[in-house]
Every structure is written in C-alpha cells, then in structure tokens.
Design an enzyme around this catalytic site. Structure first.
Site, PDB file in Angstrom:
ATOM      1  CD  GLN A   1      40.110  35.491  46.077  1.00 44.93           C
ATOM      2  OE1 GLN A   1      39.522  36.512  45.756  1.00 44.93           O
ATOM      3  NE2 GLN A   1      40.549  34.632  45.183  1.00 44.93           N
TER       4      GLN A   1
ATOM      5  CD  GLU B   1      40.749  31.379  41.969  1.00 47.83           C
ATOM      6  OE1 GLU B   1      41.177  32.502  42.257  1.00 47.83           O
ATOM      7  OE2 GLU B   1      39.660  31.192  41.400  1.00 47.83           O
TER       8      GLU B   1
ATOM      9  CD  GLU C   1      37.913  39.930  39.791  1.00 46.99           C
ATOM     10  OE1 GLU C   1      37.952  38.787  39.297  1.00 46.99           O
ATOM     11  OE2 GLU C   1      37.355  40.187  40.867  1.00 46.99           O
TER      12      GLU C   1
ATOM     13  CD  GLU D   1      33.328  37.461  39.517  1.00 47.91           C
ATOM     14  OE1 GLU D   1      33.314  36.359  40.090  1.00 47.91           O
ATOM     15  OE2 GLU D   1      34.118  37.730  38.593  1.00 47.91           O
TER      16      GLU D   1
ATOM     17  CG  ASN E   1      35.087  41.200  37.886  1.00 49.38           C
ATOM     18  OD1 ASN E   1      35.452  42.376  37.859  1.00 49.38           O
ATOM     19  ND2 ASN E   1      34.797  40.579  39.002  1.00 49.38           N
TER      20      ASN E   1
ATOM     21  CG  HIS F   1      35.700  39.679  46.465  1.00 51.64           C
ATOM     22  ND1 HIS F   1      36.287  40.395  45.450  1.00 51.64           N
ATOM     23  CD2 HIS F   1      35.776  38.388  46.064  1.00 51.64           C
ATOM     24  CE1 HIS F   1      36.715  39.579  44.493  1.00 51.64           C
ATOM     25  NE2 HIS F   1      36.412  38.348  44.847  1.00 51.64           N
TER      26      HIS F   1
ATOM     27  NE  ARG G   1      37.232  44.945  42.695  1.00 48.31           N
ATOM     28  CZ  ARG G   1      36.826  43.756  42.301  1.00 48.31           C
ATOM     29  NH1 ARG G   1      37.421  43.145  41.282  1.00 48.31           N
ATOM     30  NH2 ARG G   1      35.835  43.157  42.895  1.00 48.31           N
TER      31      ARG G   1
ATOM     32  CD1 TRP H   1      42.553  37.063  39.982  1.00 44.09           C
ATOM     33  CD2 TRP H   1      41.554  38.660  41.179  1.00 44.09           C
ATOM     34  NE1 TRP H   1      42.364  36.566  41.242  1.00 44.09           N
ATOM     35  CE2 TRP H   1      41.754  37.529  41.991  1.00 44.09           C
ATOM     36  CE3 TRP H   1      40.947  39.813  41.718  1.00 44.09           C
ATOM     37  CZ2 TRP H   1      41.350  37.505  43.335  1.00 44.09           C
ATOM     38  CZ3 TRP H   1      40.553  39.769  43.040  1.00 44.09           C
ATOM     39  CH2 TRP H   1      40.754  38.623  43.834  1.00 44.09           C
TER      40      TRP H   1
ATOM     41  CE1 TYR I   1      39.977  36.142  35.874  1.00 37.51           C
ATOM     42  CE2 TYR I   1      37.806  37.015  36.366  1.00 37.51           C
ATOM     43  CZ  TYR I   1      39.150  36.895  36.672  1.00 37.51           C
ATOM     44  OH  TYR I   1      39.658  37.523  37.773  1.00 37.51           O
TER      45      TYR I   1
END
Ligand code: GBH
Length: 456
Positions: A24, A414, A366, A170, A292, A125, A81, A407, A294
């Site tokens: 990313q 993205e 995250e 993830e 993580n 990742h 991280r 994050w 969200y």
C-alpha cells in the site's frame, strides 16, 4: 464532535503506534530485485481497482522512508507497524533471498531504533509472491511451508532488533475477499471452496510462530479483523444468517488459534490435510492477540427483499446465505462505514467471554477511518477520540489491552478502492508525493506529549 475533556490516561507501557503495509505504500515494484506479487497481477485486471489505479508508485515510501521515519519521530509514537514484502525478500516465494530486499528492511529497522521507535513488522499483508499464487497460492498447503521458510530469513536478519512480531494480517479478508468473492487478489470466486486458504494461512501462521521462537522471538502475535455481528431482527432466519457470518469472519480465525479447534465439526471435516495435527501447530501459544477493528456488521437472511448486499455487483456465481445491511442512524466515514466506537468494547468483551484465559493480552493493531478532507480532518480526530474513550472504558471493565495502532500513517493505496479512500494522519499528494501532516497528526502528537508530561 470531539470531547472537550482530556483523554483518560492509559497505563504505563501502553503502546501507541501507527500502521501501514508494504504494497500500500512502497511502490518501486520492479526495483532492486523485487518480484511480482498476486496484487501486481490483480491490479492489471480491467475494473479490478477503482479508477484503474495500481501501486507501481503508491506513496513512494521505498525511496522516501527516511522522511517517513522522520514523520514518525515528530509524531512521537512508541511503535510503528509496517509489513515486510515477501516478494521483495524472496522474489520467487521460495529459494534464493534477494539481499537488496532484506537490506531495505534492515535500514528501516535501524532508523526506527535510532529514532526511539519500536519496529513491529507484519510478515504477510496479502502480497503473495506471484509464482506461488500461480501454483494455487494459499489454496495449496505448500504455501504454508514456504511462508515459514521466508519467515526464517527475515527473523535471522532482523530478529536482534525487532521487539514484537506479527505473522499475518487479516487472513479472514484474504480468504473471503481474495479467494471467496474476488474483490481482492487473487480474484477467486470460490465461495465456500475458498476455506482451504483459511486453513493454510493459519497453518503458515503456526509454523511461522515456531520459526520465530527458534530465532529467539519473545513477543509474537497476529492481526485478525474482528467486529460484532448483529442480526437485523429477532427472527430465526436473520439470526441464523448472522451466526454463520460470525463463524466465517470471527470464529473461523480465532477459535483454531486460541482453542485449537474449529468452530464447527463439519467445517473442520471439509478442510484438507491432517487437520487435527495442524491444529496443534496453529494453536501455538501467542504472547498477544492483535485486533483490527473497524465496525460492526448488520446481517440479514437473503430474501427477495434482501436489499443491497456488499457483494452485489461483483458477479457472484451463486447467492451467499447472508446479506449485509447498513447500520442505521450512525455517522459514516468517507468509505460509508458506520462510526460505532462502542463496537470496540463490545468485541473485546465477546472475545473475553468466548476465550477466557486463553485470550492473551490484546493489542489493537488497526483502527481508523477514511475521509476525503485533505488536511483539516476534524472528523478523524473525533473518530479516534471516541474510539480511545471507548477503549478506555473496555479496559476499566477488565479488558487487558496493551496498545493502540492507528490505520494509517499515510494516505495510501486502498486495495480495490485505489487512491479514492484516504486513511492517513498524513496527506499524500499523489502527483508530487509530498507529505503534509493533517490536523489529526498534530492532535495525536499533542496526546502523546501530554502523556509524556503526565508520566513521572
Ligand atoms: C484493513 O482491512 C486492512 O488490513 C488494511 O490493509 C486496509 O487498508 C484497512 O483495513 C482499511 O480498509 O463488511 O460492510 O461491514 C479492513 C477490512 C474493513 C473488512 C471493515 C470489513 C467491514 C465492512 N475490513 N469491513 S462491512
């Protein structure tokens, strides 16, 4: 609105950090011997990435890493991280190591240490070396062994300076979005036939934990995505759909790690390989567990009036046994995700209730939001302020949380959304790669300074 009250303080030693990932931010995909990854191939598919974006440049971090370390130092975080790109270190995914690739992370780790920042590398990742992907990637058991082998190379080089390791990021998303519905690389639409990719990632994780321990690692974790799952109604059909979604996204990836069992016997029986033996490897004890977070997910049974599913429009070969709904009555981020800070204590409570003493201390690896605001991102400040207060209340209620990573440090690539979603504390102008700290950057710096002032 951000509260006027100062943030409550977290215990001494609580780790404040920010997160990124290699694909990313790095760019330089053809430089210094890096091999292609599953994502390099996927972004070339027509329509795979919004606005046809790719990551050949991304934020240019591969060349601007010194400037980025300087930003981290200014920010005052305890930890950073990042992820190590497997195809940069081992271009074929097996066999010879690319010295220039390891050198890059070696320099980064040295610079972080010199700046007083703890490096927290994630070993994987989502950027699988393309030659391995072409042989089936994580659908193949061999990829787990290859991952452990690559881990050894990285640990041998960086292990003397790395205090905390993360194996995978993830595995749920890679399994479901990457192999299940094809929104992410490698673009598989296997639905439930994607589940071997879950098992092999978990096996790769366990083998990597063993490899890291053999190299003296004393603090090893994983970064799993977790969120509360809520049924749309009390009805049986919605409850069953929500239960299935919870099993697939939360329990499938936490149960094997923390209990040594899969959440469902039929599911375990359908997985390939000596699953019972593998579970012993997979449940290798962890020093901490990365979450993580969200948002929660609202789930309904599919039906004629099922409404918009997140998966609508991706050309699924068959209907899924659940549909995802928008959580009503909440503010939304630029991505359209609901802002639900109370979901964080809720999921931490659920994890504790489910796993009890088998749950090691937690690290929030995250948490973040996308907003288009270039520099004056008051909504991002409000987002983190609210989530930190919620996290503090979870700790007061008994959750053992040791750190919080935002994050992300930088606006970045993205995934399928290309450059359209900005998660950074630092704005990146993609035309010039110029970095500009946003208001949220200055806010976090202030929080970290106040904390320093309060500490004896
Ligand atoms: C993380 O993925 C990734 O680790 C990181 O690379 C990425 O940039 C970052 O987050 C931001 O996306 O199913 O409608 O309820 C997070 C992926 C985000 C997937 C929340 C599930 C819930 C949306 N998850 N999402 S919904």
């Amino acid at each position: 609105m951000t509260s006027d009250q100062p943030l409550p303080s977290f215990p001494d030693g609580f780790l404040w950090g920010v997160s990124t990932s290699a694909f990313q931010i790095e760019g330089a995909v053809d430089e210094d011997g890096r091999g292609p990854s599953s994502w390099d191939a996927f972004v070339r598919r027509l329509g795979a990435v919004k606005d046809g974006g790719d990551a050949t440049v991304a934020t240019g971090h591969y060349h601007r890493w010194r400037e980025d370390v300087e930003l981290l130092r200014e920010l005052g975080v305890d930890a950073y991280r990042f992820s190590v790109s497997w195809p940069r270190v081992q271009p074929l995914g097996t066999g010879p190591v690319n010295a220039a690739g390891l050198d890059f992370y070696d320099r980064l780790v040295d610079a972080l240490c010199a700046a007083g920042i703890r490096p927290v590398p994630t070993l994987f990742h989502w950027d699988t070396p393309l030659p391995l992907e072409e042989r089936g990637g994580w659908l193949e058991r061999d990829t787990a062994r290859r991952f452990a082998d690559y881990t050894e190379h990285v640990a041998a080089r960086l292990g003397d300076r790395v205090p905390h390791w993360i194996t995978l990021n993830e595995p749920a998303e890679l399994t479901l979005l990457g192999y299940g519905i094809g929104e992410h690389a490698p673009g598989g639409k296997l639905l439930f036939d994607a589940l071997p990719a879950a098992h092999h990632q978990l096996l790769g994780h366990g083998l990597a934990v063993r490899a890291l321990r053999a190299h003296g690692a004393r603090s090893v974790g994983i970064a799993n995505s977790h969120g509360p799952v809520r049924p749309l109604s009390d009805g049986e059909a919605d409850a069953a759909a929500a239960e299935l979604y919870d099993v697939l996204t939360n329990r499938l990836f936490a149960d094997p790690l923390l209990t040594g069992r899969y959440p469902d016997e039929n599911l375990a029986a359908a997985l390939p390989g000596p699953v019972a033996d593998d579970l012993k490897v997979i449940s290798e004890p962890l020093d901490w567990y990365g979450v993580n977070y969200y948002q929660p997910t609202l789930v309904a049974a599919p039906g004629p009036d099922a409404g918009e599913s997140e998966f609508a429009g991706v050309g699924l070969p068959a209907r899924l046994p659940f549909s995802l709904r928008e959580i009503p009555g909440k503010e939304r981020t630029g991505f359209g995700w609901a802002v639900v800070p109370e979901g964080l204590p809720e999921i931490l409570h659920t994890l504790r209730a489910r796993y009890g003493d088998r749950l090691p201390p937690v690290m929030i690896t995250e948490n973040g939001c996308s907003y288009p605001d270039p520099v004056h991102d008051v909504r991002r400040i409000a987002f983190h302020d609210a989530h930190l207060r919620a996290l503090h209340s979870a700790c007061a209620a008994g959750a053992d949380v040791r750190g919080y990573f935002i994050w992300s440090l930088l606006d970045n690539f993205e995934w399928a959304e290309g450059y359209s979603q900005r998660f950074g504390l630092v704005h990146v102008d993609y035309a010039t790669l110029e970095r500009t700290p946003k208001d949220s950057f200055h806010w976090l710096r202030g929080v970290l300074r106040d904390r320093a002032g309060r500490q004896p």
